[in-house]
Scaffold this motif. Structure first.
Motif, mmCIF file in Angstrom:
data_model
loop_
_atom_site.group_PDB
_atom_site.id
_atom_site.type_symbol
_atom_site.label_atom_id
_atom_site.label_comp_id
_atom_site.label_asym_id
_atom_site.label_seq_id
_atom_site.Cartn_x
_atom_site.Cartn_y
_atom_site.Cartn_z
ATOM 1 N N ILE A 367 0.841 -1.191 0.000
ATOM 2 C CA ILE A 367 0.000 0.000 0.000
ATOM 3 C C ILE A 367 0.882 1.249 0.000
ATOM 4 O O ILE A 367 1.733 1.425 0.883
ATOM 5 N N GLY A 368 0.696 2.106 -0.995
ATOM 6 C CA GLY A 368 1.329 3.420 -1.012
ATOM 7 C C GLY A 368 2.820 3.419 -1.253
ATOM 8 O O GLY A 368 3.493 4.406 -0.934
ATOM 9 N N ASN A 369 3.382 2.357 -1.843
ATOM 10 C CA ASN A 369 4.823 2.293 -2.079
ATOM 11 C C ASN A 369 5.184 2.939 -3.417
ATOM 12 O O ASN A 369 4.403 2.904 -4.370
ATOM 13 N N LEU A 370 6.378 3.505 -3.482
ATOM 14 C CA LEU A 370 6.898 4.125 -4.697
ATOM 15 C C LEU A 370 8.205 3.458 -5.068
ATOM 16 O O LEU A 370 9.130 3.380 -4.256
ATOM 17 N N GLY A 371 8.277 2.965 -6.311
ATOM 18 C CA GLY A 371 9.519 2.391 -6.813
ATOM 19 C C GLY A 371 9.950 3.127 -8.060
ATOM 20 O O GLY A 371 9.152 3.373 -8.966
ATOM 21 N N LEU A 372 11.224 3.500 -8.127
ATOM 22 C CA LEU A 372 11.737 4.191 -9.299
ATOM 23 C C LEU A 372 13.170 3.773 -9.567
ATOM 24 O O LEU A 372 13.891 3.367 -8.665
ATOM 25 N N SER A 373 13.528 3.812 -10.848
ATOM 26 C CA SER A 373 14.843 3.380 -11.305
ATOM 27 C C SER A 373 15.117 1.938 -10.889
ATOM 28 O O SER A 373 16.098 1.635 -10.209
ATOM 29 N N THR A 374 14.239 1.046 -11.301
ATOM 30 C CA THR A 374 14.461 -0.391 -11.134
ATOM 31 C C THR A 374 15.275 -0.858 -12.331
ATOM 32 O O THR A 374 14.834 -0.756 -13.470
ATOM 33 N N LEU A 375 16.473 -1.376 -12.080
ATOM 34 C CA LEU A 375 17.467 -1.591 -13.131
ATOM 35 C C LEU A 375 17.509 -3.051 -13.564
ATOM 36 O O LEU A 375 17.396 -3.973 -12.747
ATOM 37 N N ALA A 376 17.710 -3.250 -14.855
ATOM 38 C CA ALA A 376 17.819 -4.598 -15.416
ATOM 39 C C ALA A 376 19.210 -5.164 -15.173
ATOM 40 O O ALA A 376 20.209 -4.443 -15.186
ATOM 41 N N GLU A 377 19.251 -6.473 -14.953
ATOM 42 C CA GLU A 377 20.534 -7.160 -14.871
ATOM 43 C C GLU A 377 21.077 -7.377 -16.286
ATOM 44 O O GLU A 377 20.340 -7.767 -17.189
ATOM 45 N N THR A 378 22.344 -7.120 -16.456
ATOM 46 C CA THR A 378 22.967 -7.251 -17.776
ATOM 47 C C THR A 378 23.880 -8.461 -17.872
ATOM 48 O O THR A 378 24.516 -8.670 -18.906
ATOM 49 N N ALA A 379 23.960 -9.253 -16.819
ATOM 50 C CA ALA A 379 24.809 -10.446 -16.845
ATOM 51 C C ALA A 379 24.211 -11.497 -17.769
ATOM 52 O O ALA A 379 23.022 -11.460 -18.096
ATOM 53 N N PRO A 380 25.000 -12.465 -18.238
ATOM 54 C CA PRO A 380 24.453 -13.555 -19.062
ATOM 55 C C PRO A 380 23.324 -14.274 -18.343
ATOM 56 O O PRO A 380 23.299 -14.351 -17.111
ATOM 57 N N ARG A 381 22.402 -14.802 -19.118
ATOM 58 C CA ARG A 381 21.199 -15.407 -18.562
ATOM 59 C C ARG A 381 21.514 -16.498 -17.546
ATOM 60 O O ARG A 381 20.847 -16.615 -16.520
ATOM 61 N N GLU A 382 22.545 -17.282 -17.796
ATOM 62 C CA GLU A 382 22.848 -18.391 -16.885
ATOM 63 C C GLU A 382 23.319 -17.899 -15.520
ATOM 64 O O GLU A 382 23.348 -18.660 -14.556
ATOM 65 N N MET A 383 23.686 -16.621 -15.421
ATOM 66 C CA MET A 383 24.134 -16.070 -14.144
ATOM 67 C C MET A 383 23.001 -15.440 -13.356
ATOM 68 O O MET A 383 23.163 -15.136 -12.173
ATOM 69 N N LEU A 384 21.854 -15.232 -13.974
ATOM 70 C CA LEU A 384 20.755 -14.549 -13.300
ATOM 71 C C LEU A 384 20.134 -15.452 -12.252
ATOM 72 O O LEU A 384 19.969 -16.650 -12.446
ATOM 73 N N GLN A 385 19.778 -14.867 -11.117
ATOM 74 C CA GLN A 385 19.102 -15.645 -10.089
ATOM 75 C C GLN A 385 17.635 -15.865 -10.437
ATOM 76 O O GLN A 385 16.997 -16.785 -9.933
ATOM 77 N N HIS A 386 17.083 -15.039 -11.307
ATOM 78 C CA HIS A 386 15.724 -15.196 -11.810
ATOM 79 C C HIS A 386 15.718 -14.701 -13.242
ATOM 80 O O HIS A 386 16.218 -13.611 -13.524
ATOM 81 N N PRO A 387 15.181 -15.475 -14.194
ATOM 82 C CA PRO A 387 15.270 -15.063 -15.601
ATOM 83 C C PRO A 387 14.624 -13.720 -15.880
ATOM 84 O O PRO A 387 15.038 -13.006 -16.794
ATOM 85 N N GLY A 388 13.598 -13.352 -15.107
ATOM 86 C CA GLY A 388 12.923 -12.090 -15.332
ATOM 87 C C GLY A 388 13.745 -10.875 -14.980
ATOM 88 O O GLY A 388 13.388 -9.748 -15.341
#
Length: 992
Positions: A367-388
């Motif tokens: 409720i009422g939260n603000l999120g800004l500048s959420t950054l994408a991971e640029t590492a190779p896919r196999e290194m991501l902890q979550h594909p999204g």
């Protein structure tokens, strides 16, 4: 006093942390209540008994002991809290490598009735190049309550912050002071246009506050009216967030390894399935604190704040806090219930920010939260902890059993709100979901109201993976899930992408500058019962708004505004593998599978735009329209009941139906029911407004006979609109469309040619649907599904796929044993005739078998069938010769309709071959607009044998009104005629 069993606890603690610390035999133990600085608290007499930090001391506060920290202490190796550690207001720093609050223990830095009034840094320090941690285990408690002093965590600009300006105006008085650190959100497509400032001056007015800034703005942060139609409008205001708090929990200012910070975790300390101690969950009360420099990038489980398998919590609230410049998410909720996140700020973090992980999180609040500048991971896919994380979400929700209200995603390189199916999207973690996914939701379980999403690299809201978005006690008494007031603007992809299997009303939608404002879909393959219904109600969709943004790219410089011209196929897990939107096409509503009802909408500024300078020989055009169709190489059909009503268009092309791909099959047969003339409007020439019509794609299979693009006939004639690439078909001349599926029941498992084709009669070779020579790429169940839309009251010829050794493609292949015809989405009294070929070697004396194969929600009964005979005396006649088949069956327990899947009617061929088909009544499928009711005939034309079967939907009776409810929402029965879900008849065409 030093005790050996405490030393053993320290050894266990160190081993649990992966051997980060070496155990000592003489930790400092608090054995009585008192101040930290008092030697007697530690069982000693001199200052040597007091742990002063800086030497890697290990500290233990015994159970039942309360210690008040009254001096700054840093450099501790570990602090084990079994009792209570309270930090006094004048203390400025407290630093340790590991702090652990155990069962029965409590860490207190202020409380609700008396917030911490000083200013303190809680530093989770590195040790031997290892990151630190703050743990609260089962049964432990943490209170961190900073001093709010009437301040707001975030607010909105009162006026545009222009490029070069060094002051800004805020709505009202957020209570901020000189020296406070703030960030202003982007109002363009690029989330990186967010800017940080320090307040230098404050001037409070009657309704606004002016703040001087230490820097000049590098970007425009816009405030204004995005656009307005008739009665609806959208005002945009950039968000501003306060970053600093008086209580700070942070990592080292310069970590040894870049992007590696400490973690804060409550709940289980070990990996594994499920909560370990649900009977004694931790207690969390954190308000108005600052978290920064935390989390370890690309490391699963090491986050700025992590509720880890806590079970059902009695107290779990994070409110008014600031999470900024962290390295791995913001707040992660995993297998924990009743967590409340309110009025927090997330800024500049990598991967999904507010992350609800597994689908086992329920009864939570965002409720009422603000999120800004959420950054994408640029590492190779196999290194991501979550594909999204390659295209992250500010709010990533694997659960829908929660309240989500008044939140803002104000700049994300992926999607603002992403509602996902954990069975699909979190499978990489091997986490059990406990059967929570895809369960019907009660009215109060999924609450999603008054949320805002903008400046996203992908979408404003993305709800895929087919979650159930409805609940009902029974199909005869369903209710819609209502979502109120969602706004999305400046999204490179969809403003609102929703897929569901139930009944959802999105009431109060505002979008602007999104490449596609609205999109609704359902299960995809309509052979499966339970397709979803989506209502978009009270909608304002603005194509090109007054918020022109910054023109950086070539096309943007040409047209002096920013454009949503990203190639979405470059974003993993968004739309991989295709780019359906060349040159930044702009659409208001994109029609796809599922039933979509648009009610009370206004579409503004959806017009084509030249992307080349004036005078270019062949200028590139950005195509735009309020309503368009989806084009993909799939066979799925578009619902013929899709409806747009009470809708206005301002400076907007109403329709542009994009030419479909050859492999799009049923998707090419898009049609929209226009019950009140919202779309059709005034027709060409002097014809008056059509009161009720269908808007259909350029497909002769859905048009009346004789339709001509050059025609300018009366109000009851179809009209071609070249600027729409669509036809207006008045409903008074043709009652509408049905949907039909033809399935080869005998061969779909063993043969890739599992569909029939249909072809319109008479005199056309238009292919309504086609079969594949090789299995379709999507495989599985879809290889036997072939739905398409047709006009009721017409004759269609069935064309069988040509198989090796089958002879003529017009006849039944030798291995064809049976097929099914399913009629769906029809009004009472609608009818359709099929011309069905049978094997060339079919002889008198053979049998044809018709079975009434009802399934799930099917209302087509044998008394819906009429078998037609020629008016000429036939040489071959099948019995019964006329009338309806009787229906003597038991009531269906689901809808009260008769059903019996075992009823079989056997028809035997009598006599010799029939003459050539010459009767125009049969060929044209009507007699003065009325379906004939004579019997069935088998005809022989020297090349092929044909059956003619007419299906007529019966009228409703007083007891069947409940049939409407599962397929139309309350309030829409009168505007849209009731329909049958449909039914299926199986036709056997081989010797028995």
């Amino acid at each position: 006093m030093r005790r050996s069993y405490v030393s053993c606890l320290i050894v266990v603690f160190c081993l649990n942390l992966g051997g980060a610390l070496s155990a000592q035999s003489d930790p400092f133990e608090a054995v009585r209540n008192g101040r930290w600085s008092n030697p007697r608290t530690w069982g000693g007499q001199t200052s040597a008994a007091v742990p002063k930090g800086g030497r890697g001391e290990e500290v233990v506060i015994q159970q039942g002991v309360a210690v008040a920290l009254d001096l700054p202490v840093t450099g501790l190796a570990s602090v084990q809290i079994f009792g209570t550690l309270k930090v006094l207001n004048h203390v400025r720093t407290f630093g340790a490598h590991k702090i652990q609050v155990n069962a029965g223990g409590r860490l207190r830095i202020g409380k609700n009735s008396s917030p911490f009034r000083g200013k303190i840094d809680i530093v989770l320090e590195e040790r031997d190049s290892r990151t630190g941690a703050l743990f609260v285990t089962y049964g432990g408690a943490i209170d961190v309550v900073g001093n709010r002093r009437g301040r707001s965590s975030h607010g909105k600009l009162n006026a545009t912050l222009a490029i070069g300006a060094n002051s800004l105006e805020m709505v009202g008085n957020p209570g901020w002071a000189v020296g406070d650190a703030i960030v202003v959100a982007s109002t363009d497509y690029d989330s990186k246009q967010a800017e940080e400032f320090t307040i230098t001056t404050v001037s409070v007015g009657a309704s606004k506050t002016t703040y001087g800034l230490n820097l000049s703005a590098a970007f425009e942060h816009w405030v204004g009216l995005a656009g307005a139609g008739g009665n609806k409008s959208l005002t945009i205001r950039a968000e501003v967030a306060l970053l600093n708090r008086n209580v700070v929990i942070r990592g080292p200012l310069k970590p040894t390894v870049i992007f590696h910070g400490p973690q804060v975790q409550v709940g289980a300390l070990t990996r594994g399935q499920g909560p370990l101690n649900v009977a004694n969950p931790p207690s969390v009360n954190i308000r108005w604190a600052e978290f920064r420099g935390l989390g370890k990038r690309l490391k699963t489980g090491e986050y700025p704040f992590h509720f880890h398998r806590c079970g059902r919590m009695k107290k779990a609230i994070i409110e008014g806090c600031s999470f900024h410049h962290n390295y791995n998410r913001t707040v992660v909720v995993h297998h924990s219930e009743r967590v409340k996140l309110r009025n927090n700020v997330s800024y500049n973090t990598y991967g999904h920010a507010f992350f609800f992980v597994s689908g086992l999180e329920k009864d939570c609040e965002l409720i009422g939260n603000l999120g800004l500048s959420t950054l994408a991971e640029t590492a190779p896919r196999e290194m991501l902890q979550h594909p999204g994380d390659a295209a992250p979400a500010t709010f990533w929700l694997a659960t829908m059993k929660m309240v989500v209200e008044d939140n803002i995603s104000a700049g994300c390189q992926g999607t603002g709100f992403w509602v996902a199916n954990p069975q699909e999207s979190y499978a990489t973690q091997g986490l059990a979901t406990g059967g929570i996914v895809n369960q019907p939701l009660g009215r109060s379980e999924w609450v999603f109201n008054r949320n805002l999403s903008h400046s996203n690299g992908a979408h404003g809201y993305f709800g895929d993976d087919r979650p159930y978005l409805f609940g009902s006690g029974s199909p005869s008494n369903p209710y819609a899930l209502v979502v109120n007031d969602f706004t999305a603007y400046k999204c490179e992809g969809y403003g609102l992408f929703t897929r569901n299997l139930g009944y959802v009303v999105w009431d109060g939608i505002r979008t602007a500058d999104c490449q596609i404002a609205l999109y609704a879909a359902t299960s995809g393959y309509p052979a499966v019962d339970g397709e979803g219904t989506t209502v978009f109600k009270d909608v304002l969709a603005i194509g090109d708004s007054n918020n022109r943004g910054c023109d950086w790219k070539r096309d943007e410089v040409t047209v002096s505004r920013s454009l949503p011209n990203i190639n979405l196929s470059r974003l993993p897990n968004v739309f991989p593998g295709h780019d359906p939107y060349p040159d930044g096409e702009l659409w208001g509503l994109e029609i796809y599978d599922g039933l979509v009802i648009v009610d009370d909408a206004e579409f503004v500024n959806y017009m084509d735009l030249s992307l080349d300078p004036t005078g270019a020989a062949n200028p590139r055009i950005r195509r735009a329209a309020a309503i368009t169709n989806r084009i993909l190489p799939i066979p799925w059909a578009i619902d013929p009941r899709n409806t747009v009503m009470n809708t206005q268009f301002y400076n907007a092309r109403k329709i542009w139906f994009r030419p479909g791909l050859e492999s799009s099959n049923g998707v090419n047969q898009v049609g929209i029911y226009d019950p009140d003339g919202s779309i059709s409007g005034p027709l060409p020439s002097s014809v008056s407004t059509v009161a009720e019509a269908y808007i259909v794609a350029d497909n002769l299979a859905m048009l009346p006979d004789g339709a001509s693009k050059a025609g300018t006939g009366g109000v009851d004639e179809p009209h071609w609109r070249s600027e729409w690439n669509a036809w207006i078909v008045p409903k008074l001349q043709d009652r509408g469309m049905l949907q039909v599926m033809v399935i080869d029941e005998g061969n779909f498992v063993t043969t890739p040619h599992s569909f029939m084709e249909l072809r319109r009669e008479p005199g056309t070779s238009t292919i309504v649907a086609r079969s594949y020579n090789t299995p379709p790429p999507y495989g599985g169940l879809l290889t036997k599904v072939h739905p398409f839309n047709v006009k009721q009251g017409h004759l269609y010829e069935m064309v069988f796929p040509k198989l090796a050794g089958s002879g003529s493609s017009g006849g039944a292949p030798p291995n064809l044993e049976s097929f099914s015809i399913t009629v769906r989405y029809s009004n009472p009294g609608d009818w359709i005739t099929f011309k069905i070929p049978v094997s060339n070697d079919f002889q008198p004396g053979n049998q044809l078998t018709f079975t009434d194969d009802l399934y799930f929600i099917s209302h087509l009964r044998m008394d819906c069938l009429q078998f037609l005979s020629s008016t000429l005396p036939p040489l071959g006649t099948l019995l019964p010769a006329s009338g309806f088949f009787p229906a003597q069956r038991q009531p269906d327990p689901w809808f009260g309709l008769p059903t019996d899947s075992t009823l079989v009617n056997v028809l035997t061929v009598k006599g010799g071959p029939a003459p050539l088909l010459q009767d125009s009544t049969i060929a044209n499928g009507s007699t003065n607009g009325q379906p004939p009711t004579s019997g069935l005939a088998w005809f022989h034309d020297s090349q092929n044998d044909f059956l003619f079967i007419r299906i007529v939907l019966p009228d409703y009776d007083a007891g069947s009104s409940s049939l409407i409810q599962p397929w139309f929402l309350p309030g829409y029965q009168t505007a849209i005629k009731p329909v049958y879900k449909g039914g299926m008849i199986t036709v056997k065409v081989r010797d028995r």
